[in-house]
Design a protein around this motif. Structure first.
Motif, mmCIF file in Angstrom:
data_model
loop_
_atom_site.group_PDB
_atom_site.id
_atom_site.type_symbol
_atom_site.label_atom_id
_atom_site.label_comp_id
_atom_site.label_asym_id
_atom_site.label_seq_id
_atom_site.Cartn_x
_atom_site.Cartn_y
_atom_site.Cartn_z
ATOM 1 N N MET A 72 0.821 -1.264 0.244
ATOM 2 C CA MET A 72 0.073 0.039 -0.007
ATOM 3 C C MET A 72 0.826 1.262 0.112
ATOM 4 S SD MET A 72 -3.266 -0.894 2.829
ATOM 5 C CE MET A 72 -3.448 -2.638 3.174
ATOM 6 N N GLN A 73 1.726 1.142 0.755
ATOM 7 C CA GLN A 73 2.783 2.478 0.981
ATOM 8 C C GLN A 73 3.400 2.520 -0.584
ATOM 9 O OE1 GLN A 73 4.887 0.732 4.600
ATOM 10 N NE2 GLN A 73 5.006 3.153 4.635
ATOM 11 N N LEU A 74 3.834 1.626 -1.075
ATOM 12 C CA LEU A 74 4.617 1.603 -2.621
ATOM 13 C C LEU A 74 3.657 2.335 -3.601
ATOM 14 C CD1 LEU A 74 6.411 -1.800 -2.746
ATOM 15 C CD2 LEU A 74 7.319 0.335 -2.372
ATOM 16 N N TRP A 75 2.074 2.064 -3.226
ATOM 17 C CA TRP A 75 1.423 3.046 -4.298
ATOM 18 C C TRP A 75 0.910 4.227 -3.641
ATOM 19 C CZ3 TRP A 75 -0.502 1.714 -9.118
ATOM 20 C CH2 TRP A 75 -0.146 0.265 -9.087
ATOM 21 N N GLU A 76 1.552 4.832 -2.598
ATOM 22 C CA GLU A 76 1.283 6.000 -2.159
ATOM 23 C C GLU A 76 0.842 7.436 -2.948
ATOM 24 O OE1 GLU A 76 2.598 8.841 2.011
ATOM 25 O OE2 GLU A 76 4.021 7.409 0.994
ATOM 26 N N GLU A 77 1.888 7.369 -3.814
ATOM 27 C CA GLU A 77 1.973 8.597 -4.888
ATOM 28 C C GLU A 77 0.641 8.454 -5.590
ATOM 29 O OE1 GLU A 77 3.698 11.391 -5.165
ATOM 30 O OE2 GLU A 77 4.398 10.816 -3.315
ATOM 31 N N GLN A 78 0.465 7.145 -6.133
ATOM 32 C CA GLN A 78 -1.016 7.014 -7.242
ATOM 33 C C GLN A 78 -2.281 7.364 -6.125
ATOM 34 O OE1 GLN A 78 1.778 5.163 -7.356
ATOM 35 N NE2 GLN A 78 2.248 4.640 -9.491
ATOM 36 N N LEU A 79 -2.046 6.973 -5.073
ATOM 37 C CA LEU A 79 -3.341 6.819 -3.979
ATOM 38 C C LEU A 79 -3.455 8.385 -3.598
ATOM 39 C CD1 LEU A 79 -2.720 3.494 -1.984
ATOM 40 C CD2 LEU A 79 -4.615 4.134 -3.514
ATOM 41 N N LYS A 80 -2.584 8.928 -3.603
ATOM 42 C CA LYS A 80 -2.796 10.547 -2.934
ATOM 43 C C LYS A 80 -3.713 11.267 -3.707
ATOM 44 C CE LYS A 80 1.739 11.959 -0.848
ATOM 45 N NZ LYS A 80 2.783 12.513 -0.821
ATOM 46 N N GLY A 81 -3.648 11.285 -5.129
ATOM 47 C CA GLY A 81 -4.738 12.045 -5.749
ATOM 48 C C GLY A 81 -5.966 11.329 -6.203
ATOM 49 N N ALA A 82 -5.980 9.781 -5.809
ATOM 50 C CA ALA A 82 -7.233 9.157 -5.927
ATOM 51 C C ALA A 82 -8.372 9.538 -5.339
ATOM 52 C CB ALA A 82 -6.850 7.610 -6.118
ATOM 53 N N GLN A 83 -9.751 9.531 -5.914
ATOM 54 C CA GLN A 83 -10.741 9.451 -5.177
ATOM 55 C C GLN A 83 -11.483 8.024 -4.999
ATOM 56 O OE1 GLN A 83 -13.376 12.592 -7.008
ATOM 57 N NE2 GLN A 83 -11.804 13.955 -6.769
ATOM 58 N N ILE A 84 -10.896 7.374 -3.806
ATOM 59 C CA ILE A 84 -11.476 6.068 -3.677
ATOM 60 C C ILE A 84 -12.537 5.870 -3.272
ATOM 61 C CG2 ILE A 84 -10.754 3.875 -2.510
ATOM 62 C CD1 ILE A 84 -8.641 4.568 -4.604
#
Length: 377
Positions: free
Chosen positions: A42-54
Motif C-alpha cells: 500500500m505504501q508503494l502505491w502512495e503517490e498514485q493513491l494521493k490524488g485518487a478518489q477511492i
C-alpha cells in the motif's frame, strides 16, 4: 482516475474443487508476514493513491475470513493507515459462512466494512460436498441473522448453477431458500471448469458429469424470471439487487474504470496499464522487501483495446454501453468504430439501441460471450 482498491488474501482452510484463484492452504503459511507485506505494498502505491478518489475497497480471496481476529484487525488497521478512506462509500469483504464469527463481524463493522459477500454456492447439502465446501445451511442462516443484528447495510450471497449432476429442482430449491433470507443482493454464476482445478482434472478423465447446454440455459431463464418476481433488479448478466444495493466495486470493473489490485496474484488497472502481481508468496514478499512493486506482468492498453473493453465489459450491464460516454471518452463515434457489428447484432436480435445506450436483449444475455466476440479483434 483510480476509483477502487482490491486486496487479495490468498489463504484457505479448504480448497474448493472449482476454484482457480491464487490460493494456498492456510496451515504453515507466513500469514502474519504476508499481512505486513500488504501494508508495505500500500505504501508503494502512495503517490498514485494521493490524488485518487477511492470510492470502494474490496477484500477478496482466497478467504479473507480464514484470518484470525487479530490478523483481521491488523489488516483493517493497515487499510485505514495507508488508504484514503474519506470518500469510500462501499467497503466489502468476502466471507465463508463457517468462518465468519460474530466477533469477526463486529470487528469488520468497527473498521467500516459495510458489505458482506458470502460464497454460499448452493443450499443442497450433497452438491456442497461435490464442490468441496465445508459449510452447512445452518452456518448461512446464522451468519445472515448475526449480520442483520450488527446492522450490516448490505449482504450478498453467491450461487452457482450448472453444477455436476445438478437438477432443475435442486436449482429452484436453492433459489427459494436464498429469497427466504431477505437480503438485498444475490449473484448467480454458471460453473466454469477452469484449468488447474480438481474439476478440470476430473473432466479431462471423463469423470465429471455436467448438465447439458439446454438445461443450463433453462436454469438461467428460470433465474431471470424468478429474480424479477422477487423484486430483484438484474443490473449485470449474473448480478441482482434490490434498489440501491448494487455492488459499486464490481461496477468499476464493468464501467472499464481504473482500480489498484494489491496482494499476491492480484490484478489491477491504473494509468492505462493492466498489470498482475506475482502469485507465489515468496516471490511476492521478496519484491516487497526490496521496496519494489511485486508486478509480474504489465501491459499498456491501447486506444483500440480500451474501446473493445468498453464494449464487452459495458454490455454485461443491463444499462449497457452509453453512446455519449463512448464518443466523449475515445474521441470517436461508436458508429464509426463498430457500426457494422452493431447492425449485425441488432439484426440477430442480440442487442438493441435504446435511450442512447447499446444493450443486450434477453436473447442476447443467453449468448453474451458470442456477442462480446464481435468487439474483439
Amino acid at each position: 482516475m483510480v476509483r477502487g482498491v482490491y486486496l487479495h488474501i490468498p489463504f484457505c482452510h479448504q480448497i474448493c474443487n472449482y476454484c482457480d484463484f491464487n490460493k494456498f492452504f492456510f496451515h504453515n503459511q507466513p500469514v502474519d508476514e504476508y499481512i505486513e507485506s500488504l501494508g508495505k505494498e500500500m505504501q508503494l502505491w502512495e503517490e498514485q493513491l494521493k490524488g485518487a478518489q477511492i470510492e470502494t475497497i474490496f477484500i477478496g480471496g482466497g478467504t479473507p475470513t480464514s484470518l484470525s481476529e487479530s490478523q483481521l484487525e491488523r489488516l483493517l488497521n493497515l487499510i485505514h493507515q495507508f488508504l484514503p478512506m474519506e470518500r469510500v462509500v462501499e467497503f466489502s469483504s468476502e466471507a465463508n459462512p463457517d468462518e465468519l464469527t460474530f466477533e469477526k463481524m463486529q470487528l469488520m463493522r468497527q473498521y467500516g466494512v459495510n458489505r458482506l459477500s458470502m460464497g454460499v454456492q448452493t443450499f443442497d447439502q450433497d452438491l456442497l460436498k461435490v464442490l468441496g465446501r465445508t459449510h452447512s445451511n445452518e452456518h448461512v442462516y446464522g451468519v445472515i441473522e448475526n449480520a442483520k443484528k450488527i446492522d450490516f447495510p448490505s449482504i450478498s450471497i453467491d450461487l452457482m448453477y450448472g453444477l455436476p449432476n445438478q437438477t432443475m429442482e435442486q436449482w429452484q430449491n436453492s433459489l427459494q431458500q436464498a429469497y427466504s433470507l431477505n437480503i438485498p443482493h444475490i449473484s448467480a454464476y454458471s460453473l466454469l471448469v477452469e484449468p488447474k482445478t480438481i474439476f478440470y482434472n476430473l473432466m479431462s478423465k471423463g469423470k465429471l458429469s455436467l448438465p447439458g447446454e439446454d438445461l443450463e440455459a433453462d436454469m438461467y431463464g428460470y433465474l431471470l424470471d424468478e429474480m424479477k418476481k422477487q423484486g430483484y433488479n438484474q443490473y449485470e448478466i449474473s448480478n441482482f439487487a434490490k434498489e440501491g444495493k448494487e455492488s459499486r466495486h464490481n461496477l468499476i470493473y464493468w464501467d472499464n474504470d481504473e482500480y489498484i489490485g494489491l496482494g499476491a496474484g492480484a490484478h489491477g488497472y491504473a494509468n492505462a496499464i493492466r498489470y498482475s502481481n506475482h502469485g507465489p508468496l515468496k516471490k511476492y514478499m521478496h519484491m516487497i522487501d526490496q521496496n519494489e512493486k511485486p508486478i509480474m506482468m504489465h501491459k499498456v492498453v491501447t486506444s483500440n483495446e480500451m474501446m473493445e473493453e468498453e464494449m464487452f465489459l459495458g454490455l454485461r450491464k443491463n444499462v449497457g454501453v452509453s453512446i455519449d460516454r463512448f464518443n466523449h471518452r475515445y474521441s470517436e463515434t461508436i458508429q464509426n468504430v463498430y457500426g457494422k457489428e452493431l447492425e449485425e447484432l441488432q439484426q440477430k436480435g442480440f442487442i438493441i439501441i435504446e435511450n442512447n445506450h447499446v444493450k443486450l436483449t434477453r436473447r442476447g444475455r443467453f449468448v453474451g460471450n458470442e456477442v462480446f466476440q464481435y468487439f474483439l479483434q
